[in-house]
Design a protein around this motif. Structure first.
Motif, PDB file in Angstrom:
ATOM      1  N   LEU A  95     -18.597 -57.492 107.692  1.00  0.00           N
ATOM      2  CA  LEU A  95     -18.502 -58.809 108.321  1.00  0.00           C
ATOM      3  C   LEU A  95     -17.543 -59.693 107.538  1.00  0.00           C
ATOM      4  O   LEU A  95     -17.517 -59.660 106.312  1.00  0.00           O
ATOM      5  CB  LEU A  95     -19.869 -59.500 108.340  1.00  0.00           C
ATOM      6  CG  LEU A  95     -21.026 -58.797 109.026  1.00  0.00           C
ATOM      7  CD1 LEU A  95     -22.309 -59.584 108.813  1.00  0.00           C
ATOM      8  CD2 LEU A  95     -20.745 -58.632 110.504  1.00  0.00           C
ATOM      9  N   ALA A  96     -16.799 -60.505 108.271  1.00  0.00           N
ATOM     10  CA  ALA A  96     -16.081 -61.602 107.632  1.00  0.00           C
ATOM     11  C   ALA A  96     -17.118 -62.709 107.450  1.00  0.00           C
ATOM     12  O   ALA A  96     -17.959 -62.928 108.322  1.00  0.00           O
ATOM     13  CB  ALA A  96     -14.940 -62.077 108.520  1.00  0.00           C
ATOM     14  N   TYR A  97     -17.079 -63.387 106.320  1.00  0.00           N
ATOM     15  CA  TYR A  97     -18.080 -64.426 106.096  1.00  0.00           C
ATOM     16  C   TYR A  97     -17.488 -65.561 105.273  1.00  0.00           C
ATOM     17  O   TYR A  97     -16.442 -65.425 104.635  1.00  0.00           O
ATOM     18  CB  TYR A  97     -19.301 -63.860 105.367  1.00  0.00           C
ATOM     19  CG  TYR A  97     -19.136 -63.807 103.868  1.00  0.00           C
ATOM     20  CD1 TYR A  97     -19.689 -64.789 103.064  1.00  0.00           C
ATOM     21  CD2 TYR A  97     -18.392 -62.807 103.260  1.00  0.00           C
ATOM     22  CE1 TYR A  97     -19.519 -64.769 101.692  1.00  0.00           C
ATOM     23  CE2 TYR A  97     -18.216 -62.775 101.893  1.00  0.00           C
ATOM     24  CZ  TYR A  97     -18.783 -63.757 101.110  1.00  0.00           C
ATOM     25  OH  TYR A  97     -18.606 -63.737  99.759  1.00  0.00           O
ATOM     26  N   ARG A  98     -18.192 -66.665 105.286  1.00  0.00           N
ATOM     27  CA  ARG A  98     -17.880 -67.796 104.420  1.00  0.00           C
ATOM     28  C   ARG A  98     -19.192 -68.519 104.170  1.00  0.00           C
ATOM     29  O   ARG A  98     -19.932 -68.809 105.106  1.00  0.00           O
ATOM     30  CB  ARG A  98     -16.864 -68.718 105.063  1.00  0.00           C
ATOM     31  CG  ARG A  98     -16.406 -69.811 104.133  1.00  0.00           C
ATOM     32  CD  ARG A  98     -15.294 -70.619 104.776  1.00  0.00           C
ATOM     33  NE  ARG A  98     -14.497 -71.227 103.732  1.00  0.00           N
ATOM     34  CZ  ARG A  98     -13.284 -71.667 103.911  1.00  0.00           C
ATOM     35  NH1 ARG A  98     -12.697 -71.526 105.078  1.00  0.00           N
ATOM     36  NH2 ARG A  98     -12.636 -72.236 102.937  1.00  0.00           N
ATOM     37  N   LEU A 132     -23.213 -71.257 106.619  1.00  0.00           N
ATOM     38  CA  LEU A 132     -22.905 -69.834 106.674  1.00  0.00           C
ATOM     39  C   LEU A 132     -22.130 -69.525 107.950  1.00  0.00           C
ATOM     40  O   LEU A 132     -22.527 -69.925 109.040  1.00  0.00           O
ATOM     41  CB  LEU A 132     -24.195 -69.001 106.648  1.00  0.00           C
ATOM     42  CG  LEU A 132     -24.012 -67.488 106.759  1.00  0.00           C
ATOM     43  CD1 LEU A 132     -23.286 -66.935 105.533  1.00  0.00           C
ATOM     44  CD2 LEU A 132     -25.354 -66.799 106.945  1.00  0.00           C
ATOM     45  N   GLN A 133     -21.030 -68.803 107.781  1.00  0.00           N
ATOM     46  CA  GLN A 133     -20.220 -68.321 108.889  1.00  0.00           C
ATOM     47  C   GLN A 133     -20.181 -66.808 108.802  1.00  0.00           C
ATOM     48  O   GLN A 133     -19.895 -66.266 107.739  1.00  0.00           O
ATOM     49  CB  GLN A 133     -18.785 -68.843 108.780  1.00  0.00           C
ATOM     50  CG  GLN A 133     -18.639 -70.324 108.740  1.00  0.00           C
ATOM     51  CD  GLN A 133     -17.220 -70.736 108.354  1.00  0.00           C
ATOM     52  OE1 GLN A 133     -17.055 -71.529 107.464  1.00  0.00           O
ATOM     53  NE2 GLN A 133     -16.197 -70.203 109.020  1.00  0.00           N
ATOM     54  N   MET A 176     -27.937 -65.973  95.354  1.00  0.00           N
ATOM     55  CA  MET A 176     -27.914 -65.997  96.814  1.00  0.00           C
ATOM     56  C   MET A 176     -26.498 -65.733  97.325  1.00  0.00           C
ATOM     57  O   MET A 176     -26.297 -64.911  98.224  1.00  0.00           O
ATOM     58  CB  MET A 176     -28.409 -67.346  97.335  1.00  0.00           C
ATOM     59  CG  MET A 176     -28.317 -67.503  98.845  1.00  0.00           C
ATOM     60  SD  MET A 176     -28.566 -69.199  99.388  1.00  0.00           S
ATOM     61  CE  MET A 176     -27.107 -69.993  98.752  1.00  0.00           C
ATOM     62  N   ALA A 177     -25.516 -66.387  96.744  1.00  0.00           N
ATOM     63  CA  ALA A 177     -24.129 -66.206  97.171  1.00  0.00           C
ATOM     64  C   ALA A 177     -23.676 -64.769  96.926  1.00  0.00           C
ATOM     65  O   ALA A 177     -22.983 -64.182  97.770  1.00  0.00           O
ATOM     66  CB  ALA A 177     -23.223 -67.188  96.440  1.00  0.00           C
ATOM     67  N   ALA A 232     -22.543 -62.105  99.868  1.00  0.00           N
ATOM     68  CA  ALA A 232     -21.259 -61.391  99.793  1.00  0.00           C
ATOM     69  C   ALA A 232     -21.467 -59.885  99.879  1.00  0.00           C
ATOM     70  O   ALA A 232     -20.740 -59.184 100.606  1.00  0.00           O
ATOM     71  CB  ALA A 232     -20.537 -61.750  98.494  1.00  0.00           C
ATOM     72  N   ARG A 233     -22.460 -59.382  99.169  1.00  0.00           N
ATOM     73  CA  ARG A 233     -22.750 -57.948  99.197  1.00  0.00           C
ATOM     74  C   ARG A 233     -23.164 -57.503 100.598  1.00  0.00           C
ATOM     75  O   ARG A 233     -22.687 -56.483 101.108  1.00  0.00           O
ATOM     76  CB  ARG A 233     -23.867 -57.624  98.193  1.00  0.00           C
ATOM     77  CG  ARG A 233     -24.210 -56.140  98.104  1.00  0.00           C
ATOM     78  CD  ARG A 233     -25.408 -55.889  97.196  1.00  0.00           C
ATOM     79  NE  ARG A 233     -26.631 -56.505  97.667  1.00  0.00           N
ATOM     80  CZ  ARG A 233     -27.392 -56.027  98.662  1.00  0.00           C
ATOM     81  NH1 ARG A 233     -27.026 -54.946  99.318  1.00  0.00           N
ATOM     82  NH2 ARG A 233     -28.512 -56.645  99.006  1.00  0.00           N
TER      83      ARG A 233
END
Length: 178
Positions: free
Chosen positions: A142-145, A155-156, A129-130, A134-135
């Motif tokens: 997108l910037a994500y975390r 999830l950001q 999932m992570a 990321a992909r």
């Protein structure tokens, strides 16, 4: 035998009830809700707080962009918010996060990201999932975390001035819901 006057008794009871309800509302407003709003607004990243009392109480917290969050992390910010709410109102409270997702982020999340997150939860394959998140974030620029704890997935997502925050609960092994 004396006669009982119903109207004065009824009016007195009604006035006492109004006084008790008014007193409770004032106590709740000045001793519970206002201090909670002040303490929540002191948490890094919190821009605005709205509290609706009921069953359950609902606390809507408007968050700022990534940089405004506590160390830029939704999980840390959410934990600080949850701790403040639990101390003041207890556990029967619904917390809702507000963000700036008017742009394309809601549609992207609902049509793509949510699918992979729910699939990861269902299969209990969080590393896959992570990787997928990321992909996808990279492909949509997108910037994500993405972070997790024992109860939730945080999830950001951010693209330009738009940002989206989601706290997604998941079931733990053994069928216990969290």
């Amino acid at each position: 035998m004396s006669r009982i006057r119903v109207v004065p008794i009824f009016v007195t009871a009604l006035l006492m009830l109004a006084l008790l309800i008014g007193g409770w509302q004032a106590y709740q407003h000045y001793n519970l809700l206002n201090p909670l709003k002040r303490s929540l607004q002191s948490v890094a990243g919190v821009e605005q707080v709205d509290i609706t009392t009921g069953s359950p109480d609902v606390v809507v917290v408007q968050l700022g962009p990534f940089q405004a969050l506590k160390e830029g992390d939704l999980q840390m910010t959410y934990d600080a918010i949850s701790d403040e709410i639990e101390q003041k109102l207890g556990t029967n409270v619904s917390v809702r996060l507000g963000d700036a997702h008017e742009g394309p982020l809601t549609q992207i999340f609902e049509s793509v990201f949510e699918l992979y997150i729910q699939q990861g939860i269902a299969k209990e394959d969080y590393t896959q999932m992570a990787s997928e998140v990321a992909r996808l974030a990279k492909s949509y620029h997108l910037a994500y975390r993405l972070t997790m704890d024992n109860n939730d997935i945080y999830l950001q997502l951010q693209k330009g001035p738009y940002y989206l925050y989601r706290v997604i609960p998941y079931a733990r092994a053994g069928g216990a819901a969290s």
